[in-house]
Design an enzyme around this catalytic site. Structure first.
Site, short mmCIF file in Angstrom:
data_model
loop_
_atom_site.label_atom_id
_atom_site.label_comp_id
_atom_site.label_asym_id
_atom_site.label_seq_id
_atom_site.Cartn_x
_atom_site.Cartn_y
_atom_site.Cartn_z
N GLY A 223 4.36 -7.63 -6.37
CA GLY A 223 3.36 -7.77 -7.43
C GLY A 223 2.38 -8.91 -7.27
O GLY A 223 1.74 -9.32 -8.24
N ASP A 240 4.48 1.73 -5.97
CA ASP A 240 5.34 1.32 -4.85
C ASP A 240 6.76 1.80 -5.12
O ASP A 240 7.21 1.79 -6.27
CB ASP A 240 5.34 -0.21 -4.69
N LYS A 306 -4.86 -4.37 8.67
CA LYS A 306 -4.06 -5.13 9.63
C LYS A 306 -4.65 -4.93 11.02
O LYS A 306 -4.99 -3.82 11.41
CB LYS A 306 -2.60 -4.67 9.60
#
Length: 366
Positions: A223, A240, A306
């Site tokens: 979170g 999630d 990424k």
């Protein structure tokens, strides 16, 4: 002045150099980049004498991904006498800058420069006074005038120059000074907070980060990014399979959806923000972001890509080009920015703002 200093994350000098060479070349400002590994900065040396000033005037700083800050400089000042470092610096700046609005005495963001930074802080006060006496600086700080930069690369060794107030980073060394909130679930919260400072003008926060907005956080566990949205009094759908921090659930502002972020589809049409920090291949994340924007599932998004070990600038450029092509193909007008933030590591952060008008940047679209 034909040199431009670009500050960057140590270890990403090659990416910073590749980017400035590419983007300067597209504007027919040709030169070459001087790169020293892990130095935390790059020097782009233009072939034409005045092209350094032309580059920082014509190329939007917001279009750069790997540079934290940039400024045009003259020749390197070396062997400054310890008994009087100020006079040579003032002499280099006279006739170059007139009535600058601010002075920043800086170093690269490396461990080796930490001791040098202590000197820079002490040196700033007497240097500022001397530059004001010489007319290089105004008698008071103003954000409307050029910023004077003195950049030390070693003791007694510095570059001097300036950046333009409307086309630079407003932060010292290009780094927002943020404090980790003790009640945040993870340090990743600082990435989103920095992104908001970098990508959204402060005078637009009340409108674009307003109380009561609906937001989605894909890959939210535990979170860290949801925390930033909750702090701004938004209603957040945190998506999630992993658990969310109980402190966030206790606010009553968070709905935890135990789903895969790549498969989730929103069930409401008034979502202002979608944020995403999922660890996945950049192409897969970019495709998902394009889907959200093309379908109008959110108005603005901030997400991380990424980076691979090699050809990182090429990878980012390819993904941003794909995203732009998808938006163009579906008639979506949007503003795209990307930056490797201070709190990013092997990644870059991207902000996209979907515009409803055909012409971007109108005041009523902000």
């Amino acid at each position: 002045m034909n040199k431009v200093v670009l500050l960057c994350r140590p270890g990403f000098e090659k990416e910073c150099a590749a980017e400035i060479t590419d983007k300067a070349g597209k504007r027919e400002i040709f030169g070459f980049a001087r790169v020293k590994e892990n130095a935390g900065y790059v020097i782009y040396e233009c072939y034409q004498p005045e092209d350094g000033e032309k580059l920082i005037s014509e190329l939007p700083f917001s279009s750069l991904i790997f540079a934290r800050q940039w400024f045009v400089v003259g020749e390197l000042l070396q062997h400054l006498p310890p008994e009087d470092r100020i006079t040579p610096i003032v002499g280099m700046l006279q006739g170059v800058v007139e009535k600058g609005g601010e002075l920043r005495v800086e170093v690269a963001d490396t461990n080796e420069s930490k001791e040098l930074m202590k000197f820079c802080r002490k040196f700033t006060v007497p240097l500022r006074a001397a530059l004001r006496d010489a007319g290089v600086l105004t008698n008071y700080e103003t954000p409307k005038r050029p910023v004077v930069h003195v950049f030390f690369i070693a003791p007694g060794c510095c570059y001097t120059g300036y950046s333009l107030a409307h086309n630079n980073s407003p932060f010292y060394m290009g780094i927002p000074r943020l404090k980790f909130p003790s009640d945040a679930p993870s340090r990743s919260t600082l990435k989103l907070e920095e992104a908001l400072h970098v990508f959204i003008p402060e005078d637009e926060w009340d409108e674009r980060l307003a109380n009561g907005m609906y937001a989605v956080d894909l890959g939210a566990c535990p979170g860290g990014w949801t925390y930033q949205l909750v702090k701004r009094n938004m209603w957040v759908y945190s998506v999630d399979n992993g658990p969310m921090a109980q402190s966030l659930m206790d606010t009553g502002q968070v709905t935890w959806l135990r789903e895969d972020g790549f498969r989730y589809r929103p069930n409401r049409n008034n979502i202002s923000w979608m944020v995403c920090d999922m660890v996945e291949k950049p192409a897969k994340v970019t495709a998902l972001m394009a889907q959200w924007l093309v379908n109008g599932w959110c108005r603005e998004t901030i997400f991380n890509l990424k980076l691979p070990m090699k050809k990182r600038y090429e990878e980012v450029s390819h993904n941003l080009a794909y995203l732009q092509a998808q938006l163009d193909e579906h008639g979506v007008n949007a503003q795209i920015q990307a930056r490797q933030l201070y709190h990013d590591r092997e990644e870059v952060t991207v902000h996209v703002r979907r515009l409803w008008a055909a012409v971007g940047g109108r005041r009523d679209e902000r």
